[in-house]
Design a protein around this motif. Structure first.
Motif, PDB file in Angstrom:
ATOM      1  N   ALA A  78      30.016 -38.821  10.974  1.00  0.00           N
ATOM      2  CA  ALA A  78      30.042 -37.377  11.221  1.00  0.00           C
ATOM      3  C   ALA A  78      30.144 -37.119  12.716  1.00  0.00           C
ATOM      4  CB  ALA A  78      28.784 -36.724  10.656  1.00  0.00           C
ATOM      5  N   ASN A  79      31.075 -36.266  13.093  1.00  0.00           N
ATOM      6  CA  ASN A  79      31.134 -35.751  14.460  1.00  0.00           C
ATOM      7  C   ASN A  79      30.379 -34.431  14.440  1.00  0.00           C
ATOM      8  OD1 ASN A  79      32.727 -37.908  15.016  1.00  0.00           O
ATOM      9  ND2 ASN A  79      34.542 -36.743  15.576  1.00  0.00           N
ATOM     10  N   VAL A  80      29.159 -34.446  14.984  1.00  0.00           N
ATOM     11  CA  VAL A  80      28.268 -33.299  14.912  1.00  0.00           C
ATOM     12  C   VAL A  80      28.265 -32.585  16.259  1.00  0.00           C
ATOM     13  CG1 VAL A  80      25.897 -32.554  14.462  1.00  0.00           C
ATOM     14  CG2 VAL A  80      26.862 -34.487  13.181  1.00  0.00           C
ATOM     15  N   LYS A  81      28.744 -31.343  16.254  1.00  0.00           N
ATOM     16  CA  LYS A  81      28.767 -30.543  17.476  1.00  0.00           C
ATOM     17  C   LYS A  81      27.360 -30.034  17.770  1.00  0.00           C
ATOM     18  CE  LYS A  81      33.463 -28.933  16.657  1.00  0.00           C
ATOM     19  NZ  LYS A  81      34.290 -27.760  16.358  1.00  0.00           N
ATOM     20  N   ILE A  82      27.008 -30.064  19.039  1.00  0.00           N
ATOM     21  CA  ILE A  82      25.655 -29.645  19.429  1.00  0.00           C
ATOM     22  C   ILE A  82      25.733 -28.567  20.509  1.00  0.00           C
ATOM     23  CG2 ILE A  82      24.513 -31.774  18.741  1.00  0.00           C
ATOM     24  CD1 ILE A  82      24.689 -32.725  21.633  1.00  0.00           C
ATOM     25  N   GLY A  83      24.726 -27.703  20.499  1.00  0.00           N
ATOM     26  CA  GLY A  83      24.634 -26.621  21.476  1.00  0.00           C
ATOM     27  C   GLY A  83      23.775 -27.019  22.660  1.00  0.00           C
ATOM     28  N   THR A  84      23.445 -26.024  23.448  1.00  0.00           N
ATOM     29  CA  THR A  84      22.635 -26.232  24.645  1.00  0.00           C
ATOM     30  C   THR A  84      21.182 -26.506  24.267  1.00  0.00           C
ATOM     31  OG1 THR A  84      24.079 -24.724  25.849  1.00  0.00           O
ATOM     32  CG2 THR A  84      21.939 -25.193  26.842  1.00  0.00           C
ATOM     33  N   MET A  85      20.618 -27.540  24.871  1.00  0.00           N
ATOM     34  CA  MET A  85      19.243 -27.937  24.588  1.00  0.00           C
ATOM     35  C   MET A  85      18.267 -26.850  25.031  1.00  0.00           C
ATOM     36  SD  MET A  85      17.107 -31.286  25.846  1.00  0.00           S
ATOM     37  CE  MET A  85      17.289 -30.910  27.564  1.00  0.00           C
ATOM     38  N   ILE A  86      17.270 -26.594  24.182  1.00  0.00           N
ATOM     39  CA  ILE A  86      16.170 -25.689  24.515  1.00  0.00           C
ATOM     40  C   ILE A  86      14.979 -26.565  24.856  1.00  0.00           C
ATOM     41  CG2 ILE A  86      14.638 -23.890  23.656  1.00  0.00           C
ATOM     42  CD1 ILE A  86      16.929 -23.322  21.543  1.00  0.00           C
ATOM     43  N   ASN A  87      14.503 -26.485  26.094  1.00  0.00           N
ATOM     44  CA  ASN A  87      13.342 -27.269  26.507  1.00  0.00           C
ATOM     45  C   ASN A  87      12.094 -26.458  26.180  1.00  0.00           C
ATOM     46  OD1 ASN A  87      11.527 -29.000  27.611  1.00  0.00           O
ATOM     47  ND2 ASN A  87      12.427 -29.015  29.661  1.00  0.00           N
ATOM     48  N   VAL A  88      11.353 -26.904  25.176  1.00  0.00           N
ATOM     49  CA  VAL A  88      10.140 -26.209  24.759  1.00  0.00           C
ATOM     50  C   VAL A  88       9.012 -26.481  25.751  1.00  0.00           C
ATOM     51  CG1 VAL A  88       8.451 -25.959  22.880  1.00  0.00           C
ATOM     52  CG2 VAL A  88      10.877 -26.314  22.358  1.00  0.00           C
ATOM     53  N   GLY A  89       8.965 -27.682  26.312  1.00  0.00           N
ATOM     54  CA  GLY A  89       7.963 -28.032  27.314  1.00  0.00           C
ATOM     55  C   GLY A  89       6.999 -29.096  26.828  1.00  0.00           C
ATOM     56  N   ARG A 100      11.716 -30.624  22.733  1.00  0.00           N
ATOM     57  CA  ARG A 100      12.976 -29.928  22.970  1.00  0.00           C
ATOM     58  C   ARG A 100      13.710 -29.790  21.635  1.00  0.00           C
ATOM     59  NH1 ARG A 100      15.073 -34.920  26.691  1.00  0.00           N
ATOM     60  NH2 ARG A 100      15.574 -36.328  24.986  1.00  0.00           N
ATOM     61  N   VAL A 101      14.619 -28.822  21.587  1.00  0.00           N
ATOM     62  CA  VAL A 101      15.374 -28.535  20.370  1.00  0.00           C
ATOM     63  C   VAL A 101      16.853 -28.437  20.736  1.00  0.00           C
ATOM     64  CG1 VAL A 101      15.712 -26.919  18.460  1.00  0.00           C
ATOM     65  CG2 VAL A 101      13.425 -27.263  19.400  1.00  0.00           C
ATOM     66  N   ILE A 102      17.690 -29.094  19.936  1.00  0.00           N
ATOM     67  CA  ILE A 102      19.135 -29.027  20.157  1.00  0.00           C
ATOM     68  C   ILE A 102      19.770 -28.413  18.905  1.00  0.00           C
ATOM     69  CG2 ILE A 102      21.239 -30.343  20.556  1.00  0.00           C
ATOM     70  CD1 ILE A 102      19.521 -32.384  22.054  1.00  0.00           C
ATOM     71  N   PRO A 103      20.410 -27.237  19.063  1.00  0.00           N
ATOM     72  CA  PRO A 103      21.076 -26.619  17.909  1.00  0.00           C
ATOM     73  C   PRO A 103      22.271 -27.450  17.442  1.00  0.00           C
ATOM     74  CG  PRO A 103      20.798 -25.034  19.713  1.00  0.00           C
ATOM     75  CD  PRO A 103      20.464 -26.393  20.254  1.00  0.00           C
ATOM     76  N   ILE A 104      22.469 -27.484  16.135  1.00  0.00           N
ATOM     77  CA  ILE A 104      23.648 -28.112  15.536  1.00  0.00           C
ATOM     78  C   ILE A 104      24.601 -26.972  15.200  1.00  0.00           C
ATOM     79  CG2 ILE A 104      24.494 -29.420  13.546  1.00  0.00           C
ATOM     80  CD1 ILE A 104      21.756 -30.906  13.614  1.00  0.00           C
ATOM     81  N   THR A 105      25.791 -27.004  15.801  1.00  0.00           N
ATOM     82  CA  THR A 105      26.702 -25.862  15.722  1.00  0.00           C
ATOM     83  C   THR A 105      27.896 -26.066  14.806  1.00  0.00           C
ATOM     84  OG1 THR A 105      27.904 -26.615  17.681  1.00  0.00           O
ATOM     85  CG2 THR A 105      26.032 -25.134  18.046  1.00  0.00           C
ATOM     86  N   GLY A 106      28.043 -27.244  14.207  1.00  0.00           N
ATOM     87  CA  GLY A 106      29.158 -27.496  13.295  1.00  0.00           C
ATOM     88  C   GLY A 106      29.619 -28.932  13.377  1.00  0.00           C
ATOM     89  N   GLY A 107      30.829 -29.174  12.901  1.00  0.00           N
ATOM     90  CA  GLY A 107      31.403 -30.510  12.973  1.00  0.00           C
ATOM     91  C   GLY A 107      32.103 -30.899  11.688  1.00  0.00           C
ATOM     92  N   THR A 108      32.480 -32.162  11.616  1.00  0.00           N
ATOM     93  CA  THR A 108      33.163 -32.695  10.444  1.00  0.00           C
ATOM     94  C   THR A 108      32.579 -34.058  10.097  1.00  0.00           C
ATOM     95  OG1 THR A 108      34.863 -33.748  11.805  1.00  0.00           O
ATOM     96  CG2 THR A 108      35.337 -31.527  10.998  1.00  0.00           C
ATOM     97  N   PHE A 109      32.816 -34.489   8.856  1.00  0.00           N
ATOM     98  CA  PHE A 109      32.422 -35.838   8.456  1.00  0.00           C
ATOM     99  C   PHE A 109      33.448 -36.372   7.474  1.00  0.00           C
ATOM    100  CE2 PHE A 109      30.629 -33.176   5.182  1.00  0.00           C
ATOM    101  CZ  PHE A 109      30.643 -33.926   4.028  1.00  0.00           C
ATOM    102  N   PRO A 148      27.135 -24.932  10.655  1.00  0.00           N
ATOM    103  CA  PRO A 148      26.306 -24.505  11.784  1.00  0.00           C
ATOM    104  C   PRO A 148      24.949 -24.016  11.287  1.00  0.00           C
ATOM    105  CG  PRO A 148      28.047 -22.899  11.357  1.00  0.00           C
ATOM    106  CD  PRO A 148      28.274 -24.056  10.424  1.00  0.00           C
ATOM    107  N   GLY A 149      23.952 -24.078  12.138  1.00  0.00           N
ATOM    108  CA  GLY A 149      22.637 -23.551  11.797  1.00  0.00           C
ATOM    109  C   GLY A 149      21.532 -24.588  11.730  1.00  0.00           C
ATOM    110  N   GLY A 150      21.880 -25.863  11.776  1.00  0.00           N
ATOM    111  CA  GLY A 150      20.849 -26.894  11.767  1.00  0.00           C
ATOM    112  C   GLY A 150      20.268 -27.094  13.156  1.00  0.00           C
ATOM    113  N   GLU A 151      19.240 -27.914  13.236  1.00  0.00           N
ATOM    114  CA  GLU A 151      18.607 -28.193  14.526  1.00  0.00           C
ATOM    115  C   GLU A 151      18.102 -29.627  14.569  1.00  0.00           C
ATOM    116  OE1 GLU A 151      16.714 -24.001  15.964  1.00  0.00           O
ATOM    117  OE2 GLU A 151      15.580 -25.107  14.449  1.00  0.00           O
ATOM    118  N   ASP A 152      18.060 -30.149  15.772  1.00  0.00           N
ATOM    119  CA  ASP A 152      17.495 -31.464  16.048  1.00  0.00           C
ATOM    120  C   ASP A 152      16.262 -31.246  16.916  1.00  0.00           C
ATOM    121  OD1 ASP A 152      16.903 -34.065  16.683  1.00  0.00           O
ATOM    122  OD2 ASP A 152      18.751 -34.449  17.788  1.00  0.00           O
ATOM    123  N   TRP A 153      15.089 -31.389  16.313  1.00  0.00           N
ATOM    124  CA  TRP A 153      13.829 -31.248  17.040  1.00  0.00           C
ATOM    125  C   TRP A 153      13.494 -32.620  17.622  1.00  0.00           C
ATOM    126  CZ3 TRP A 153      10.530 -26.906  17.349  1.00  0.00           C
ATOM    127  CH2 TRP A 153      11.042 -25.766  16.738  1.00  0.00           C
TER     128      TRP A 153
END
Length: 187
Positions: A50-61, A69-78, A89-94
């Protein structure tokens, strides 16, 4: 007939089945030759990459367990030998960067096959970058839980263990960030 008779008979049959299972399981695992060799050479089968597109990282601290930190998953293909589709789109990597420097990843997202079936993916990974002077290279592996709809053509995915790899490709200028996730069924 008496209800207690059936209850006692069912209890006896259940106990007998449990004993048979316990003895059978014990006899399989009590042979030292089998227990040492049974998992020595795991075999896997590629399910997809899977080529998983990712958004801008959110640094929670910093937290009591490390840096979050949290990285949004914005789409992709497999795609793989028997399956292909899109990463929705809509997933997240915590992520948790632990005090020892390792990073734990917990990604949750959806994938939609080309025939419209939606799969839920839970991907739990560990990343370790060796410290200077430490032996071994960069390590990242994951355990992936796949949940497919019952009675779909992908129900077979509910009945196996999956391991994953993670690649972070060198991005070309102006290329949107993405990662490559390999999914392998343990045979």
């Amino acid at each position: 007939m008496n209800f207690n008779f059936y209850k006692n008979a069912l209890g006896t049959v259940t106990l007998a089945l449990l004993l048979v299972i316990a003895v059978h399981g014990f006899s399989q695992n009590s042979n030292p030759e089998n227990s040492e060799d049974i998992y020595r050479d795991f075999k896997t089968e590629l399910m997809w990459k899977a080529n998983v597109k990712i958004g801008t990282m959110i640094n929670v601290g910093k937290s009591k367990r490390g840096t979050r930190r949290v990285i949004p998953i914005t789409g992709g293909t497999f795609s793989g030998p028997k399956i292909k589709g899109e990463v929705l789109p809509g997933g997240e990597d915590w992520q948790l960067v632990r005090p020892d420097g390792d990073t734990e990843l917990y990604a949750r997202y959806l994938m939609k096959t080309d025939d419209g079936t939606v799969l839920q993916i839970l991907n739990k990974a560990l990343m370790h970058a060796p410290a200077q002077g430490e032996e071994g290279g960069f390590y990242v592996k994951s355990v992936i839980d796949i949940e497919a709809p019952i009675e779909s053509s992908y129900e077979y995915l509910n009945h196996a263990i999956f391991l994953g790899t993670l690649e972070m490709p060198q991005l070309k200028p102006n290329e949107a960030p993405y990662v490559i996730i390999g999914v392998y069924k343990v045979l």
